[in-house]
Design a protein around this motif. Structure first.
Motif, PDB file in Angstrom:
ATOM      1  N   LEU A 126     111.990 -10.781  11.112  1.00 39.03           N
ATOM      2  CA  LEU A 126     112.554 -12.045  11.581  1.00 39.03           C
ATOM      3  C   LEU A 126     112.272 -12.262  13.058  1.00 39.03           C
ATOM      4  O   LEU A 126     112.052 -13.399  13.496  1.00 39.03           O
ATOM      5  N   GLU A 127     112.267 -11.198  13.841  1.00 41.74           N
ATOM      6  CA  GLU A 127     111.987 -11.361  15.265  1.00 41.74           C
ATOM      7  C   GLU A 127     110.560 -11.843  15.500  1.00 41.74           C
ATOM      8  O   GLU A 127     110.274 -12.528  16.492  1.00 41.74           O
ATOM      9  N   GLY A 128     109.639 -11.489  14.591  1.00 38.17           N
ATOM     10  CA  GLY A 128     108.277 -12.002  14.695  1.00 38.17           C
ATOM     11  C   GLY A 128     108.225 -13.512  14.508  1.00 38.17           C
ATOM     12  O   GLY A 128     107.442 -14.205  15.159  1.00 38.17           O
ATOM     13  N   VAL A 129     109.067 -14.031  13.615  1.00 38.38           N
ATOM     14  CA  VAL A 129     109.143 -15.478  13.419  1.00 38.38           C
ATOM     15  C   VAL A 129     109.619 -16.162  14.703  1.00 38.38           C
ATOM     16  O   VAL A 129     109.068 -17.180  15.131  1.00 38.38           O
ATOM     17  N   LEU A 130     110.646 -15.579  15.332  1.00 41.22           N
ATOM     18  CA  LEU A 130     111.169 -16.188  16.558  1.00 41.22           C
ATOM     19  C   LEU A 130     110.143 -16.142  17.679  1.00 41.22           C
ATOM     20  O   LEU A 130     110.036 -17.086  18.475  1.00 41.22           O
ATOM     21  N   ARG A 131     109.379 -15.071  17.768  1.00 40.17           N
ATOM     22  CA  ARG A 131     108.324 -15.009  18.788  1.00 40.17           C
ATOM     23  C   ARG A 131     107.299 -16.119  18.580  1.00 40.17           C
ATOM     24  O   ARG A 131     106.821 -16.722  19.554  1.00 40.17           O
ATOM     25  N   ARG A 132     106.962 -16.383  17.344  1.00 37.62           N
ATOM     26  CA  ARG A 132     106.005 -17.457  17.063  1.00 37.62           C
ATOM     27  C   ARG A 132     106.576 -18.810  17.479  1.00 37.62           C
ATOM     28  O   ARG A 132     105.861 -19.662  18.027  1.00 37.62           O
ATOM     29  N   LEU A 133     107.847 -19.025  17.224  1.00 35.93           N
ATOM     30  CA  LEU A 133     108.471 -20.282  17.644  1.00 35.93           C
ATOM     31  C   LEU A 133     108.485 -20.400  19.163  1.00 35.93           C
ATOM     32  O   LEU A 133     108.271 -21.491  19.710  1.00 35.93           O
ATOM     33  N   GLU A 134     108.753 -19.293  19.833  1.00 37.02           N
ATOM     34  CA  GLU A 134     108.763 -19.312  21.297  1.00 37.02           C
ATOM     35  C   GLU A 134     107.392 -19.684  21.845  1.00 37.02           C
ATOM     36  O   GLU A 134     107.281 -20.519  22.762  1.00 37.02           O
ATOM     37  N   ARG A 135     106.331 -19.096  21.284  1.00 36.31           N
ATOM     38  CA  ARG A 135     104.985 -19.415  21.761  1.00 36.31           C
ATOM     39  C   ARG A 135     104.609 -20.857  21.448  1.00 36.31           C
ATOM     40  O   ARG A 135     103.968 -21.533  22.254  1.00 36.31           O
ATOM     41  N   ALA A 136     105.010 -21.345  20.265  1.00 40.25           N
ATOM     42  CA  ALA A 136     104.706 -22.739  19.912  1.00 40.25           C
ATOM     43  C   ALA A 136     105.409 -23.702  20.858  1.00 40.25           C
ATOM     44  O   ALA A 136     104.830 -24.717  21.273  1.00 40.25           O
TER      45      ALA A 136
END
Length: 355
Positions: free
Chosen positions: A166-176
């Motif tokens: 799940l933390e990988g999903v949040l990192r992707r949102l942060e970069r987007a």
């Protein structure tokens, strides 16, 4: 010299061709008026009766032109609204009625009149890593907020399937979000772009009902169980996406298990901050407690109860965007699952915020 390939369509001015049917009617009316003026003896007669006839003809021509323009504008408006509604539905599409044994329902009320979407977002996706849901609230309204919603939702729909954690999903949102703000800063001169942010709540529901969450400045959801509605957790959230970087470590918060028959209600702050004519806030928790007592307890009945009470409280449409997302566990009871589950409330000691 321009050459055309055999079988290829000949080029023609598309704007002129598309407007040809529209120009035919006013051209006909104008030609009729000119022909009347040039050929009819009444048009050159100074008698009162002749002038009355000429005035009637002129009024008829003008009325015909006005009615034609009105019909054309209404047709173009309906076409533009249809295209806008299709684009909005594709962006903030309705969630599936079921996602891996979870019943799902959602609604969005936009504060902008005539718009279906605004600054709120939600999505539910069944993946091989579990059911993953997101709800968020973009600062501001209008087209800029819609563009931010598109950037965040587009990233989530890919990352939910690609990222095992799940933390990988949040990192992707942060970069987007960071990429979206950089692009806006290059094309806009407004210094307020640097202050844009979006609050986000990520949920992951595993097949055994275990719930894990990552919260970036968003209101915690409510758990409907029995005849009660309780906040799922009260830990301090992470900072919203946009102005500040997230901590290096992002351990998901364990939130216990969502047992069969129980429901989670995710919402944006517009539901809690709606005011009545006397300035009182909407009692969301009390209304959810009332909804939890309804039988049968379904996501649709919860939505109906909350929306009815919200519109009655605010005496009309809310002043801020409101989004509600309900997830109810309708999976079969597993014999291996414990009869009672502890309510896990993690502390915020393990969360590291940037200094």
């Amino acid at each position: 010299m321009i050459r055309f390939k055999p079988g290829a369509a000949r080029w023609a001015p598309p704007r002129l061709l598309s407007r040809a049917p529209t120009l035919a009617v006013p051209t006909t009316w104008a030609a009729a008026a000119v022909a009347y003026r040039l050929t009819c003896p009444l048009a050159r007669d100074d008698a009162l009766s002749a002038r009355l006839v000429s005035s009637a003809v002129l009024c008829t021509v003008i009325t015909g032109l006005v009615l034609h323009v009105r019909r054309t504008l209404l047709r173009e408006l309906r076409r533009a609204r249809g295209i806008a509604e299709a684009a909005q539905s594709a962006l903030l599409r309705p969630p599936p009625p079921r996602a891996d044994g979870l019943a799902v329902a959602a609604v969005h009320l936009s504060a902008d009149r005539g718009a279906r979407i605004g600054g709120d977002l939600y999505e539910v996706i069944a993946t091989e890593h579990g059911v993953r849901a997101v709800i968020g609230d973009v600062r501001g309204h209008g087209l800029d907020a819609v563009r931010t919603v598109a950037a965040v939702l587009g990233s989530f729909r890919e990352a939910a399937h690609d990222e095992a954690r799940l933390e990988g999903v949040l990192r992707r949102l942060e970069r987007a979000m960071a990429r979206h703000l950089r692009e806006r800063a290059h094309t806009e001169s407004d210094p307020a772009v640097a202050e844009e942010f979006v609050t986000v709540l990520l949920l992951e529901i595993l097949p055994d009902g275990e719930v894990r969450a990552l919260n970036c400045g968003h209101p915690w959801p409510h758990l409907l169980t029995g005849a009660r509605a309780d906040p799922l957790d009260r830990t301090d959230p992470l900072p919203p996406l946009g102005p500040f970087p997230l901590p290096r470590e992002l351990p998901p918060v364990p939130c216990g298990r969502l047992l069969p028959g129980e429901a989670l209600v995710l919402h944006t702050d517009g539901a809690e901050e709606a005011r009545d004519t006397e300035g009182r806030f909407f009692p969301l928790c009390d209304v959810l407690t009332e909804a939890a007592r309804a039988r049968p307890l379904t996501p649709q009945t919860v939505l109906r109860t909350v929306l009815t009470a919200l519109l009655r409280h605010s005496a009309g449409p809310p002043k801020d965007d409101v989004a509600l997302l309900i997830l109810r566990n309708e999976r079969h009871v597993r014999h291996s699952a414990p009869a009672l589950r502890p309510r896990v409330h993690a502390t915020a000691d393990h969360l590291q915020y940037p200094g």
